[in-house]
Scaffold this active site. Structure first.
Site, mmCIF file in Angstrom:
data_model
loop_
_atom_site.group_PDB
_atom_site.id
_atom_site.type_symbol
_atom_site.label_atom_id
_atom_site.label_comp_id
_atom_site.label_asym_id
_atom_site.label_seq_id
_atom_site.Cartn_x
_atom_site.Cartn_y
_atom_site.Cartn_z
ATOM 1 N N ASP A 227 0.841 -1.205 0.000
ATOM 2 C CA ASP A 227 0.000 0.000 0.000
ATOM 3 C C ASP A 227 0.872 1.249 0.000
ATOM 4 O OD1 ASP A 227 -2.353 1.637 0.315
ATOM 5 O OD2 ASP A 227 -1.706 1.914 2.391
ATOM 6 N N ASP A 231 1.980 4.117 -3.373
ATOM 7 C CA ASP A 231 1.777 5.571 -3.417
ATOM 8 C C ASP A 231 3.092 6.249 -3.805
ATOM 9 O OD1 ASP A 231 -0.892 5.411 -2.659
ATOM 10 O OD2 ASP A 231 -0.727 7.034 -1.184
HETATM 11 C C1 IPM Z 1 -5.422 1.558 -1.839
HETATM 12 C C2 IPM Z 1 -6.140 2.339 -0.781
HETATM 13 C C3 IPM Z 1 -6.870 1.354 0.119
HETATM 14 C C4 IPM Z 1 -5.859 0.460 0.761
HETATM 15 C C5 IPM Z 1 -7.787 1.980 1.174
HETATM 16 C C6 IPM Z 1 -8.760 2.964 0.574
HETATM 17 C C7 IPM Z 1 -8.501 0.921 1.977
HETATM 18 O O1 IPM Z 1 -5.269 3.129 -0.070
HETATM 19 O O2 IPM Z 1 -6.083 0.869 -2.619
HETATM 20 O O3 IPM Z 1 -4.189 1.620 -1.889
HETATM 21 O O4 IPM Z 1 -5.283 0.803 1.807
HETATM 22 O O5 IPM Z 1 -5.622 -0.606 0.216
HETATM 23 MN MN MN Z 2 -3.222 3.020 -0.781
#
Ligand code: IPM
Ligand code: MN
Length: 323
Positions: A227, A231
Site C-alpha cells: 500500500d 503511493d
Molecule cells: C489503496 C487504498 C486502500 C488500501 C484503502 C482505501 C482501503 O489506499 O487501494 O491503496 O489501503 O488498500
Molecule cells: Mn493506498
C-alpha cells in the site's frame, strides 16, 4: 462480444474519472454492458448501506468490476474502506493487487498481497477508553496466502524480458512474517532458475524508488508495505494521477476489480479537475484481463502520449483524439 461490467463510480472524483473511462473504452472498440452500483460514502450517508451480502452476490455475476474511488470525509475512517473495498477484495478473493509504474528510466510492476497481513482485521481493544487501554492489530500471513502471491510474482517475472523479481519486506525486524515470506520466496524461486532475484528491506526500497527505480522489474510484497510503496511508486512515476491498479482473482472464480490507486479527492471533487488517466489505465488493465489486448494497448498508448496538464474534459478530449 460485450462484457458485463459492474461500475462503482463511488464518491468525489470517482464518478468523474469512471465516466471518462467507460466512454473511452467504447471508443476503443469494446462494448461494455454496464450496470451502475450506487455505493460508497455518499450512499452510506443516505441510508446506511455499505456493501450488503446480497449486493456482493450480485457483483459475483459480472465479468469485471470497475471502481472509481470511495470515501467521504463525513464518514468515520474504516467504515467504507473495510466495509466495501476490503470486503470486496477479501470476499471475491482478489489476492493479487497489481500496480504498474512507468517513468523516464523505469518500468516496473508491484505485486501487493491483497487479502492478508495487517489488513486482515486481526486484533482488537482491551479496556477500551480507559488509561490502561490496549489496541492490537496483528499481521496475518498464511503459507497458502504468501505462496500463491509469490507464485504469481515468479510467473509474471518469468513472462517479462528482464525476468527479475525483488522481494520487499522487513525481515530484519518482522522475523516471523518475514521468515515465512523469505522461505516461500526461496522455495518457489528454486523452481524458476531463469528468474533472477533480489531482496530489499522496505525502508531501503523507499530510497531506491526515488534514487534508482530502474533497478526494478517485478516487486512482490505484503499488503501494508505494498500500500505504502505504491503511493510512492505513483509519486515517482508522473504522479498519483497516473497510477492504475488491478485487484485480481487469477483463478477467475469470480470477477476481478479494477481501480485507480488514488482516492476520492474531496478537495477537487465536482470541479472537473481530476486527472482521468489513472482510471483509464485501470480500464485498460481490465480490458487486458478480459482478453481485449488490442483495445487495451491503444488506451495505454494514448495515456502514455497524452499531455495530462489540464482539466478532466480537456484531458479526456486529448485522449479521445489520440485513440
Ligand atoms: C489503496 C487504498 C486502500 C488500501 C484503502 C482505501 C482501503 O489506499 O487501494 O491503496 O489501503 O488498500
Ligand atoms: Mn493506498
Amino acid at each position: 462480444m460485450s462484457h458485463r461490467v459492474a461500475v462503482i463510480g463511488g464518491d468525489g472524483i470517482g464518478t468523474e474519472v469512471i465516466d471518462v473511462t467507460v466512454q473511452l473504452i467504447e471508443q476503443a472498440g469494446v462494448h461494455l454492458d454496464t450496470t451502475e452500483f450506487d455505493l460508497g460514502g455518499e450512499r452510506y450517508l443516505k441510508d446506511g448501506t455499505v456493501l450488503p451480502d446480497e449486493t456482493l452476490d450480485e457483483l459475483r455475476a459480472y465479468d469485471a468490476i470497475l471502481l472509481g474511488a470511495v470515501g467521504t470525509p463525513e464518514v468515520p475512517p474504516g467504515v467504507i474502506e473495510r466495509g466495501l473495498l476490503l470486503k470486496a477484495r477479501f470476499a471475491l478473493d482478489l489476492y493479487i493487487n497489481l500496480r504498474p509504474f512507468v517513468g523516464e528510466n523505469h518500468e516496473f510492476v508491484v505485486i501487493r498481497e491483497n487479502t492478508e497481513g495487517t489488513y486482515a482485521g486481526e486484533g482488537g481493544f482491551l479496556r477500551y477508553g480507559t488509561p490502561n487501554e490496549i489496541a492490537t492489530q496483528g499481521s496475518v500471513n498464511t503459507r497458502m496466502g504468501v505462496e500463491r502471491c509469490v507464485r504469481y510474482a515468479f510467473s509474471l517475472a518469468e513472462s517479462r524480458p528482464r525476468k527479475h523479481l525483488t522481494l520487499v519486506h522487513k525481515t530484519n525486524v518482522l522475523t516471523f512474517a518475514g521468515d515465512l515470506w523469505q522461505r516461500v520466496f526461496d522455495e518457489v524461486g528454486a523452481e524458476h532458475p531463469d528468474v533472477t532475484t533480489a531482496y530489499n528491506h522496505v525502508d531501503a526500497a523507499c530510497i531506491f524508488f526515488v534514487d534508482d527505480p530502474g533497478r526494478y522489474d517485478v516487486i512482490v510484497t505484503d499488503n501494508l508495505f505494498g500500500d505504502i510503496l505504491t503511493d510512492l511508486g505513483g509519486a515517482v512515476s508522473g504522479g498519483i494521477g497516473r497510477a492504475a491498479s488491478a485487484n485480481l482473482n487469477p483463478a477467475r472464480t469470480g470477477p476481478s476489480l479494477f481501480e485507480p490507486v488514488h482516492g476520492s479527492a474531496p478537495d477537487i471533487a465536482g470541479k472537473g479537475l481530476a486527472n482521468p488517466v489513472a482510471a483509464v489505465l485501470s480500464g485498460a488493465m481490465m480490458l487486458d484481463f478480459l482478453g481485449e489486448h488490442g483495445a487495451a494497448a491503444r488506451l495505454v498508448t494514448a495515456c502514455d502520449a497524452v499531455d495530462d496538464d489540464g482539466d478532466t474534459a480537456t484531458i479526456a478530449s486529448r485522449l479521445s483524439a489520440l485513440l
